[in-house]
Design a protein around this motif. Structure first.
Motif, PDB file in Angstrom:
ATOM      1  N   GLY A   7      57.590  83.098  69.508  1.00 43.75           N
ATOM      2  CA  GLY A   7      56.757  81.886  69.562  1.00 43.75           C
ATOM      3  C   GLY A   7      55.423  82.110  68.880  1.00 43.75           C
ATOM      4  N   HIS A   8      54.823  83.270  69.118  1.00 49.15           N
ATOM      5  CA  HIS A   8      53.555  83.601  68.449  1.00 49.15           C
ATOM      6  C   HIS A   8      53.764  83.729  66.941  1.00 49.15           C
ATOM      7  CE1 HIS A   8      51.309  84.027  72.119  1.00 49.15           C
ATOM      8  NE2 HIS A   8      52.118  84.975  72.587  1.00 49.15           N
ATOM      9  N   ILE A   9      54.858  84.355  66.558  1.00 50.04           N
ATOM     10  CA  ILE A   9      55.166  84.494  65.124  1.00 50.04           C
ATOM     11  C   ILE A   9      55.319  83.118  64.488  1.00 50.04           C
ATOM     12  CG2 ILE A   9      56.949  85.256  63.490  1.00 50.04           C
ATOM     13  CD1 ILE A   9      57.347  87.716  65.361  1.00 50.04           C
ATOM     14  N   ALA A  10      56.013  82.225  65.185  1.00 51.07           N
ATOM     15  CA  ALA A  10      56.218  80.867  64.661  1.00 51.07           C
ATOM     16  C   ALA A  10      54.878  80.130  64.552  1.00 51.07           C
ATOM     17  CB  ALA A  10      57.184  80.092  65.550  1.00 51.07           C
ATOM     18  N   ASN A  11      54.007  80.295  65.546  1.00 45.56           N
ATOM     19  CA  ASN A  11      52.681  79.642  65.487  1.00 45.56           C
ATOM     20  C   ASN A  11      51.863  80.167  64.315  1.00 45.56           C
ATOM     21  OD1 ASN A  11      53.107  77.992  67.696  1.00 45.56           O
ATOM     22  ND2 ASN A  11      52.256  79.448  69.151  1.00 45.56           N
ATOM     23  N   HIS A  12      51.888  81.480  64.116  1.00 40.16           N
ATOM     24  CA  HIS A  12      51.145  82.054  62.983  1.00 40.16           C
ATOM     25  C   HIS A  12      51.732  81.564  61.652  1.00 40.16           C
ATOM     26  CE1 HIS A  12      48.426  84.630  65.162  1.00 40.16           C
ATOM     27  NE2 HIS A  12      49.425  85.080  65.912  1.00 40.16           N
ATOM     28  N   ALA A  13      53.045  81.466  61.587  1.00 44.29           N
ATOM     29  CA  ALA A  13      53.682  80.970  60.356  1.00 44.29           C
ATOM     30  C   ALA A  13      53.285  79.518  60.109  1.00 44.29           C
ATOM     31  CB  ALA A  13      55.196  81.117  60.455  1.00 44.29           C
ATOM     32  N   ASP A  14      53.197  78.727  61.179  1.00 42.79           N
ATOM     33  CA  ASP A  14      52.761  77.334  61.034  1.00 42.79           C
ATOM     34  C   ASP A  14      51.315  77.270  60.540  1.00 42.79           C
ATOM     35  OD1 ASP A  14      55.199  76.281  61.842  1.00 42.79           O
ATOM     36  OD2 ASP A  14      54.583  76.040  63.939  1.00 42.79           O
ATOM     37  N   GLN A  15      50.470  78.154  61.057  1.00 39.44           N
ATOM     38  CA  GLN A  15      49.072  78.185  60.618  1.00 39.44           C
ATOM     39  C   GLN A  15      48.967  78.592  59.147  1.00 39.44           C
ATOM     40  OE1 GLN A  15      47.183  80.813  63.409  1.00 39.44           O
ATOM     41  NE2 GLN A  15      47.359  79.361  65.101  1.00 39.44           N
ATOM     42  N   ARG A  16      49.795  79.556  58.734  1.00 36.89           N
ATOM     43  CA  ARG A  16      49.804  79.948  57.311  1.00 36.89           C
ATOM     44  C   ARG A  16      50.254  78.775  56.452  1.00 36.89           C
ATOM     45  NH1 ARG A  16      51.871  84.802  59.365  1.00 36.89           N
ATOM     46  NH2 ARG A  16      53.989  84.141  58.897  1.00 36.89           N
ATOM     47  N   GLN A  17      51.215  78.016  56.940  1.00 38.95           N
ATOM     48  CA  GLN A  17      51.699  76.860  56.197  1.00 38.95           C
ATOM     49  C   GLN A  17      50.580  75.822  56.051  1.00 38.95           C
ATOM     50  OE1 GLN A  17      54.973  74.832  58.052  1.00 38.95           O
ATOM     51  NE2 GLN A  17      55.380  73.565  56.264  1.00 38.95           N
ATOM     52  N   VAL A  18      49.840  75.578  57.113  1.00 43.53           N
ATOM     53  CA  VAL A  18      48.725  74.624  57.053  1.00 43.53           C
ATOM     54  C   VAL A  18      47.669  75.099  56.054  1.00 43.53           C
ATOM     55  CG1 VAL A  18      46.777  73.685  58.387  1.00 43.53           C
ATOM     56  CG2 VAL A  18      49.078  73.668  59.355  1.00 43.53           C
ATOM     57  N   ARG A  19      47.334  76.399  56.104  1.00 42.59           N
ATOM     58  CA  ARG A  19      46.343  76.933  55.153  1.00 42.59           C
ATOM     59  C   ARG A  19      46.856  76.827  53.720  1.00 42.59           C
ATOM     60  NH1 ARG A  19      45.826  80.792  59.275  1.00 42.59           N
ATOM     61  NH2 ARG A  19      47.054  82.305  58.103  1.00 42.59           N
ATOM     62  N   ALA A  20      48.142  77.092  53.520  1.00 45.40           N
ATOM     63  CA  ALA A  20      48.722  77.000  52.172  1.00 45.40           C
ATOM     64  C   ALA A  20      48.699  75.550  51.682  1.00 45.40           C
ATOM     65  CB  ALA A  20      50.151  77.547  52.170  1.00 45.40           C
ATOM     66  N   ARG A  21      48.967  74.606  52.583  1.00 45.93           N
ATOM     67  CA  ARG A  21      48.927  73.188  52.209  1.00 45.93           C
ATOM     68  C   ARG A  21      47.499  72.790  51.833  1.00 45.93           C
ATOM     69  NH1 ARG A  21      51.174  71.085  56.507  1.00 45.93           N
ATOM     70  NH2 ARG A  21      53.259  71.239  55.654  1.00 45.93           N
ATOM     71  N   ASP A  22      46.520  73.268  52.597  1.00 48.64           N
ATOM     72  CA  ASP A  22      45.115  72.972  52.278  1.00 48.64           C
ATOM     73  C   ASP A  22      44.717  73.582  50.932  1.00 48.64           C
ATOM     74  OD1 ASP A  22      44.849  71.567  54.636  1.00 48.64           O
ATOM     75  OD2 ASP A  22      43.877  73.209  55.723  1.00 48.64           O
ATOM     76  N   ALA A  23      45.166  74.811  50.686  1.00 49.53           N
ATOM     77  CA  ALA A  23      44.859  75.473  49.405  1.00 49.53           C
ATOM     78  C   ALA A  23      45.467  74.693  48.249  1.00 49.53           C
ATOM     79  CB  ALA A  23      45.374  76.911  49.414  1.00 49.53           C
ATOM     80  N   LEU A  24      46.685  74.202  48.424  1.00 46.90           N
ATOM     81  CA  LEU A  24      47.322  73.406  47.370  1.00 46.90           C
ATOM     82  C   LEU A  24      46.550  72.114  47.144  1.00 46.90           C
ATOM     83  CD1 LEU A  24      49.542  72.801  45.344  1.00 46.90           C
ATOM     84  CD2 LEU A  24      50.951  71.931  47.231  1.00 46.90           C
ATOM     85  N   ARG A  25      46.143  71.468  48.217  1.00 46.97           N
ATOM     86  CA  ARG A  25      45.381  70.226  48.093  1.00 46.97           C
ATOM     87  C   ARG A  25      44.078  70.473  47.322  1.00 46.97           C
ATOM     88  NH1 ARG A  25      44.942  69.100  53.266  1.00 46.97           N
ATOM     89  NH2 ARG A  25      47.010  68.207  53.324  1.00 46.97           N
ATOM     90  N   GLN A  26      43.386  71.570  47.639  1.00 46.51           N
ATOM     91  CA  GLN A  26      42.147  71.898  46.936  1.00 46.51           C
ATOM     92  C   GLN A  26      42.410  72.178  45.455  1.00 46.51           C
ATOM     93  OE1 GLN A  26      39.018  71.669  48.048  1.00 46.51           O
ATOM     94  NE2 GLN A  26      39.909  70.836  49.913  1.00 46.51           N
ATOM     95  N   ALA A  27      43.491  72.903  45.177  1.00 46.38           N
ATOM     96  CA  ALA A  27      43.831  73.210  43.779  1.00 46.38           C
ATOM     97  C   ALA A  27      44.166  71.926  43.021  1.00 46.38           C
ATOM     98  CB  ALA A  27      45.005  74.189  43.731  1.00 46.38           C
ATOM     99  N   GLU A  28      44.867  71.007  43.663  1.00 49.49           N
ATOM    100  CA  GLU A  28      45.201  69.737  43.011  1.00 49.49           C
ATOM    101  C   GLU A  28      43.940  68.920  42.742  1.00 49.49           C
ATOM    102  OE1 GLU A  28      48.078  68.167  45.776  1.00 49.49           O
ATOM    103  OE2 GLU A  28      49.751  68.971  44.607  1.00 49.49           O
ATOM    104  N   LEU A  29      42.989  68.973  43.679  1.00 52.19           N
ATOM    105  CA  LEU A  29      41.719  68.260  43.469  1.00 52.19           C
ATOM    106  C   LEU A  29      40.944  68.850  42.294  1.00 52.19           C
ATOM    107  CD1 LEU A  29      40.517  67.705  47.156  1.00 52.19           C
ATOM    108  CD2 LEU A  29      41.305  65.969  45.521  1.00 52.19           C
ATOM    109  N   ARG A  30      40.960  70.191  42.166  1.00 51.66           N
ATOM    110  CA  ARG A  30      40.269  70.821  41.027  1.00 51.66           C
ATOM    111  C   ARG A  30      40.913  70.396  39.705  1.00 51.66           C
ATOM    112  NH1 ARG A  30      39.868  75.076  44.611  1.00 51.66           N
ATOM    113  NH2 ARG A  30      41.733  76.113  43.855  1.00 51.66           N
TER     114      ARG A  30
END
Length: 152
Positions: A87-110
């Motif tokens: 469960g902790h591993i899944a939560n951390h993976a979800d958090q990495r996914q959210v950070r990756a989505r935010d990074a992609l959004r920022q890159a698309e904005l640039r």
């Protein structure tokens, strides 16, 4: 810096930003796959724990020894730990996914901002070129008029 050099620099920045965006998209894809796999494994473990508890509940309805109960409890605790850990591993993976989505959004904005800047600079350059051409045409017409006036 000349307009051509500025445009070339902006084009290089755009290429780099697009590469970063593409890398961010790949990272998001990988993070999504990892998160999905971790959630799936957590679900599988939780389901197995539930099945295990149901089987042992049925077994306890029948006569059983203390050794079997001790084994059940020990294995059940390990299974609970495995489910919690996953469960902790899944939560951390979800958090990495959210950070990756935010990074992609920022890159698309640039990328979008650089494209907009390039388009604005190109429009400005075209406007300047049009003014120069108009000025040259006006000067040519004025000289032609002066020549005609001088000959007349």
């Amino acid at each position: 810096m000349s307009a051509t050099a500025a445009t070339d620099t902006l084009s290089l920045l755009l290429e780099r930003a697009e590469s970063e965006r593409d890398a961010a998209a790949q990272a998001l894809h990988a993070a999504s796959a990892q998160a999905q796999a971790a959630r799936h494994q957590h679900g599988e473990l939780a389901g197995y724990r539930q099945d295990y508890q149901q089987r042992w509940t049925q077994s306890f309805a029948q006569a059983t020894t203390m050794d079997i109960v001790a084994c059940y409890q020990t294995f059940g605790q390990r299974l609970d730990q495995a489910v919690d850990t996953q469960g902790h591993i899944a939560n951390h993976a979800d958090q990495r996914q959210v950070r990756a989505r935010d990074a992609l959004r920022q890159a698309e904005l640039r990328v979008a901002a650089l494209r907009q800047l390039i388009a604005r600079r190109q429009a400005e350059a075209a406007k300047i070129a049009q003014r120069r051409e108009q000025r040259a045409t006006d000067e040519f017409a004025a000289r032609a008029h002066l020549r005609r006036s001088a000959h007349a």
